[in-house]
Design an enzyme around this catalytic site. Structure first.
Site, PDB file in Angstrom:
ATOM      1  N   TYR A  15     -30.242  38.198  15.671  1.00 16.37           N
ATOM      2  CA  TYR A  15     -30.312  36.793  16.076  1.00 16.37           C
ATOM      3  C   TYR A  15     -29.931  36.674  17.557  1.00 16.37           C
ATOM      4  O   TYR A  15     -28.791  36.967  17.947  1.00 16.37           O
ATOM      5  CB  TYR A  15     -29.380  35.922  15.237  1.00 16.37           C
ATOM      6  CG  TYR A  15     -29.780  35.778  13.775  1.00 16.37           C
ATOM      7  CD1 TYR A  15     -31.060  36.109  13.332  1.00 16.37           C
ATOM      8  CD2 TYR A  15     -28.867  35.302  12.836  1.00 16.37           C
ATOM      9  CE1 TYR A  15     -31.411  35.976  11.991  1.00 16.37           C
ATOM     10  CE2 TYR A  15     -29.217  35.168  11.495  1.00 16.37           C
ATOM     11  CZ  TYR A  15     -30.489  35.512  11.082  1.00 16.37           C
ATOM     12  OH  TYR A  15     -30.828  35.379   9.752  1.00 16.37           O
ATOM     13  N   SER A  31     -31.889  41.483   1.587  1.00 12.89           N
ATOM     14  CA  SER A  31     -32.454  40.194   1.975  1.00 12.89           C
ATOM     15  C   SER A  31     -33.967  40.248   1.924  1.00 12.89           C
ATOM     16  O   SER A  31     -34.589  41.136   2.506  1.00 12.89           O
ATOM     17  CB  SER A  31     -32.005  39.820   3.398  1.00 12.89           C
ATOM     18  OG  SER A  31     -32.637  38.631   3.835  1.00 12.89           O
ATOM     19  N   GLN A  44     -30.693  37.806  -0.499  1.00 10.97           N
ATOM     20  CA  GLN A  44     -30.857  36.616   0.330  1.00 10.97           C
ATOM     21  C   GLN A  44     -32.358  36.328   0.478  1.00 10.97           C
ATOM     22  O   GLN A  44     -33.014  36.872   1.350  1.00 10.97           O
ATOM     23  CB  GLN A  44     -30.217  36.820   1.708  1.00 10.97           C
ATOM     24  CG  GLN A  44     -30.285  35.576   2.563  1.00 10.97           C
ATOM     25  CD  GLN A  44     -29.657  35.752   3.931  1.00 10.97           C
ATOM     26  OE1 GLN A  44     -30.170  35.228   4.916  1.00 10.97           O
ATOM     27  NE2 GLN A  44     -28.550  36.485   4.016  1.00 10.97           N
ATOM     28  N   TRP A 101     -32.135  31.280   2.027  1.00 11.31           N
ATOM     29  CA  TRP A 101     -32.360  30.822   3.395  1.00 11.31           C
ATOM     30  C   TRP A 101     -33.574  29.900   3.478  1.00 11.31           C
ATOM     31  O   TRP A 101     -34.400  29.866   2.576  1.00 11.31           O
ATOM     32  CB  TRP A 101     -32.500  31.986   4.373  1.00 11.31           C
ATOM     33  CG  TRP A 101     -33.572  33.018   4.147  1.00 11.31           C
ATOM     34  CD1 TRP A 101     -33.451  34.189   3.450  1.00 11.31           C
ATOM     35  CD2 TRP A 101     -34.911  33.019   4.672  1.00 11.31           C
ATOM     36  NE1 TRP A 101     -34.622  34.906   3.492  1.00 11.31           N
ATOM     37  CE2 TRP A 101     -35.540  34.213   4.237  1.00 11.31           C
ATOM     38  CE3 TRP A 101     -35.627  32.129   5.457  1.00 11.31           C
ATOM     39  CZ2 TRP A 101     -36.865  34.531   4.570  1.00 11.31           C
ATOM     40  CZ3 TRP A 101     -36.956  32.445   5.783  1.00 11.31           C
ATOM     41  CH2 TRP A 101     -37.550  33.633   5.342  1.00 11.31           C
ATOM     42  N   ALA A 130     -37.524  24.664   4.718  1.00 11.71           N
ATOM     43  CA  ALA A 130     -38.867  25.210   4.928  1.00 11.71           C
ATOM     44  C   ALA A 130     -39.202  25.314   6.417  1.00 11.71           C
ATOM     45  O   ALA A 130     -40.234  24.842   6.882  1.00 11.71           O
ATOM     46  CB  ALA A 130     -39.913  24.373   4.196  1.00 11.71           C
ATOM     47  N   GLY A 138     -28.773  26.152   8.600  1.00 13.83           N
ATOM     48  CA  GLY A 138     -28.651  26.646   9.970  1.00 13.83           C
ATOM     49  C   GLY A 138     -28.762  25.561  11.017  1.00 13.83           C
ATOM     50  O   GLY A 138     -29.790  25.459  11.695  1.00 13.83           O
TER      51      GLY A 138
END
Length: 351
Positions: A57, A153, A179, A207, A211, A287
């Protein structure tokens, strides 16, 4: 509001139902480190004790921001990060090999300013690496005290099952969490991934509940959409109403917005509450990029969806179906590489 907590798989670790996702902290989102730190501190003060980030990230910047924010508060937080995607140029700087995992965990520990990671996750499958190699490296990191538990994930159900049985046969520790992407518009994991995780007692932190911004309420049918700002500017094709593939998303959003209006809540609040209502989901990653977005999401933490509301949602988007392919999710090489689906030309005919 009092945040609720659930046990993360069989780890015994209690985590908040809202998990603070840190993907938008740094160059790709909020570039103001001090503001990001304030957002993190506000989330912690409001009862969130679970933070999820990843080495890739903003090329490590997100982990650095999280590390700065957790100074003096590390013991109160369940910290999760991930490994897999390329970090810099050159060979052997990505993937799920022992070589890369052992090296990159040290880099994450340095950026996060901590001696241990509570949950270390393999960000995507890697078919160039034997799953036993990956599990063995992660098991050694647990024994060395670098990490407390590990997970995967965006793994398909069959690879979760394979990893489970490899760990069992080889006497290795297993993935404790998965995830996956999950939202009102992307319910595909209900068909197999969530049932498999429930069968194996795995924790699930989902997560993209909005969308990738499509459920933020900013993108509505019949309204002018600015494709030059926000999420739409990054990937205009996902939001362009003139593209036939997006029509179903816009239609579903209109019906879902009516459901939210009937409850007196916002569409994002409905979206997060929906994910949290599934018995296979432990925590929902949200987030936020700004304090306003965080406050908006926290506002809906106490929202309870009754059976009538969930039945209506099932009518709009049937269980186990995706209105679109979740953005950023993994595509099996057997689908993305035509050569894996086609025999040599001279062998294709039956006779």
């Amino acid at each position: 509001m009092t945040m609720r907590y659930r046990t993360l798989g069989g780890t015994g670790i209690e985590v908040s139902v809202h998990c603070l996702g840190a993907m938008m902290f740094g160059a790709v989102g909020n570039k103001d480190h001090d503001d990001c730190v304030r957002i993190i501190h506000t989330a912690l003060d409001r009862g969130i004790n679970f933070i999820d980030t990843a080495d890739m990230y903003s090329a490590g910047e997100s982990e650095e921001i999280v590390g700065k924010a957790l100074e003096g508060r590390r013991d109160d937080v369940v910290l999760a990060t991930k490994v897999h995607f390329p970090m810099g140029e050159g060979r052997n700087r990505s993937g799920n090999s022992r070589r890369w995992i052992v090296k990159e965990v040290e880099e994450s520990l340095r950026r996060l300013r901590t001696d241990w990671i509570d949950l270390y996750q393999v960000h995507r499958p890697d078919h160039t690496t034997d799953i036993e190699e990956t599990l063995s490296a992660l098991t050694d990191l647990v024994r060395a005290g670098k990490i407390r538990a590990f997970g995967c994930s965006t793994f398909p159900a069959d690879e979760i099952v394979e990893a489970y049985h490899v760990a069992e046969r080889r006497g290795l520790q297993r993935f404790r969490t998965e995830q996956p992407p999950y939202s009102l518009l992307a319910r595909g994991i209900e068909a197999s991934v969530l049932p498999v995780c429930q069968r194996f007692g795995m924790g699930v932190l989902t997560w993209s509940p909005l969308a990738s911004g499509f459920l933020s309420g900013r993108y509505r049918k019949g309204q002018a959409i600015d494709l030059t700002t926000g999420r739409a500017s990054l990937t205009p094709a996902r939001f362009d109403p003139s593209i036939p593939g997006n029509v179903a998303k816009f239609d579903a959003v209109e019906e879902l917005a009516e459901v939210a209006d009937g409850l007196g809540c916002s569409l994002p609040e409905l979206a997060v509450a929906f994910c949290a209502a599934h018995p296979g989901v432990t925590s929902v990653i949200t987030g936020p990029r700004t304090m306003e977005q965080l406050e908006s999401l926290l506002k809906g933490a106490s929202l309870t969806l009754d059976d009538a509301v969930l039945d209506r949602i099932d009518e709009i988007v049937p269980p186990g179906t995706n209105v679109y392919h979740p953005d950023g999710a993994w595509t099996p090489p057997t689908l993305s590489d035509p050569a894996r689906r086609r025999r040599p030309l001279v062998e294709r005919a039956a006779g």
